[in-house]
Design an enzyme around this catalytic site. Structure first.
Site, PDB file in Angstrom:
ATOM      1  N   LYS A   1       0.867  -1.185   0.000  1.00  0.00           N
ATOM      2  CA  LYS A   1       0.000   0.000   0.000  1.00  0.00           C
ATOM      3  C   LYS A   1       0.897   1.226   0.000  1.00  0.00           C
ATOM      4  O   LYS A   1       1.888   1.260   0.727  1.00  0.00           O
ATOM      5  CB  LYS A   1      -0.861  -0.036   1.267  1.00  0.00           C
ATOM      6  CG  LYS A   1      -1.515   1.266   1.642  1.00  0.00           C
ATOM      7  CD  LYS A   1      -1.405   1.589   3.143  1.00  0.00           C
ATOM      8  CE  LYS A   1      -0.023   2.070   3.516  1.00  0.00           C
ATOM      9  NZ  LYS A   1       0.078   2.698   4.855  1.00  0.00           N
TER      10      LYS A   1
ATOM     11  N   ASP B   1      -5.152   0.250   8.806  1.00  0.00           N
ATOM     12  CA  ASP B   1      -5.050   0.146   7.345  1.00  0.00           C
ATOM     13  C   ASP B   1      -5.713  -1.110   6.778  1.00  0.00           C
ATOM     14  O   ASP B   1      -5.718  -1.307   5.566  1.00  0.00           O
ATOM     15  CB  ASP B   1      -3.568   0.127   6.926  1.00  0.00           C
ATOM     16  CG  ASP B   1      -2.951   1.509   6.943  1.00  0.00           C
ATOM     17  OD1 ASP B   1      -3.700   2.499   6.915  1.00  0.00           O
ATOM     18  OD2 ASP B   1      -1.708   1.589   6.984  1.00  0.00           O
TER      19      ASP B   1
END
Ligand code: C5P
Length: 290
Positions: free
Chosen positions: A25, A142
């Protein structure tokens, strides 16, 4: 719509298995806009995913187990302290997990969260359980965006995730100097907590160049406190920014991984090669972000 995650196949009478890619990410922007009473910070972040990442494979077993392999496995726990284990423990079906690590740990590119999300997707594929169990969001801020695995605007403390469709393609070099960064320490070193968010409505970017120009006017508010904690991060950003064709260099998440953006994949690959020659001890890879 969620990108297709599972790539396993099940034939014959042996244990069922499922394999899922766990992409890195990247926070293209990370604006810290406030702090809640419980200490968590409010964020406004444009998140994308790379074509590089870890791999999670699960198969049905008598008891839950975790084997960590791969070039970046060193130091990664294979016990209940690993987020992958915690994710698997939320299900009733015990599985044997193999986690192949290609991403550095504690690096600001969501390795742990993406691995946990991939584990949730793999077990749900394996068991046919469509609804994810309670407690997935508590695994980490996240995890929700990593379950979505596509360009998104993340806000709140990470629990609000809005897809950003039609993002022009971005080509990048990712670089990590090999220092692990503790996220709470970086948030702790942030002096100004109430910073400007991104514009309420994100613009429509007609192409890669427009997107990069717009990104250049945004920020990662954790960059300065991360540099205070690990000064080598400023060297990483400067080295990335000096690569031929680099249009922007910035840190991802709470660091220490940083990225440079390029208009073409060829420029990113050439940049990664140059940087790897100059900094043989750093983890460096070209990547396409989407
Ligand atoms: O949720 P996660 O484990 O990724 O967060 C690690 C730490 O980072 C938290 O314990 C908290 O100190 C900090 N954090 C924060 N605000 C967020 C996300 C994380 O302060 N939105």
């Amino acid at each position: 719509m969620r990108k297709k995650a599972a790539s396993g196949s099940n034939t014959g009478n042996g244990p069922l298995f499922s394999k899922v890619f766990a992409p890195a990410k990247v926070n293209l922007t990370l604006h810290v806009t406030g702090q809640r009473a419980d200490g968590y910070h409010l964020l406004d972040s444009l998140v994308v995913f790379a074509d590089v990442g870890d791999r999670v494979a699960v198969r049905t077993a008598e008891t839950l187990s975790l084997d960590v392999t791969g070039p970046m496995a060193q130091g990664v726990p294979s016990d209940a302290s690993n987020l992958v284990w915690k994710a698997a423990a939320l299900f009733d079906t015990p599985v044997a997990i193999t986690l192949s690590k290609y991403l550095p740990a504690a690096a600001g590119i969501g390795g742990g969260s993406s691995d946990a999300a991939a584990t949730l997707l793999a077990i749900s594929d394996l068991t046919g359980q469509k609804r994810l169990p309670e407690g997935t969001v508590e695994l980490g801020a996240d995890v929700r965006v990593c379950l979505m695995r596509q360009a998104a605007r993340m806000s709140g403390i990470g629990e609000i995730v809005d897809p950003v469709p039609d993002l022009p393609p971005l080509h990048a070099v990712l670089a990590n100097p090999g220092v692990e960064v503790a996220t709470p320490a970086v948030f702790g070193a942030l002096t100004e907590k109430a910073n400007k968010p991104m514009s309420k409505a994100l613009p429509r970017w007609p192409g890669t160049r427009h997107l990069i120009d717009w990104l250049a006017a945004q920020r990662n508010d954790l960059e300065a406190p991360a540099i205070k904690t690990e000064p080598v991060i400023s060297e990483v950003i400067a080295s990335l920014g000096a690569l031929s064709g680099a249009r922007l260099a910035r840190m991802s998440g709470s660091g220490a991984t940083c990225f440079a953006l390029f208009e073409t994949r060829e420029d990113a690959e050439a940049g990664a090669e140059t940087l790897a020659r100059d900094q043989p001890a750093w983890w460096i890879t070209p990547a396409t972000l989407s």
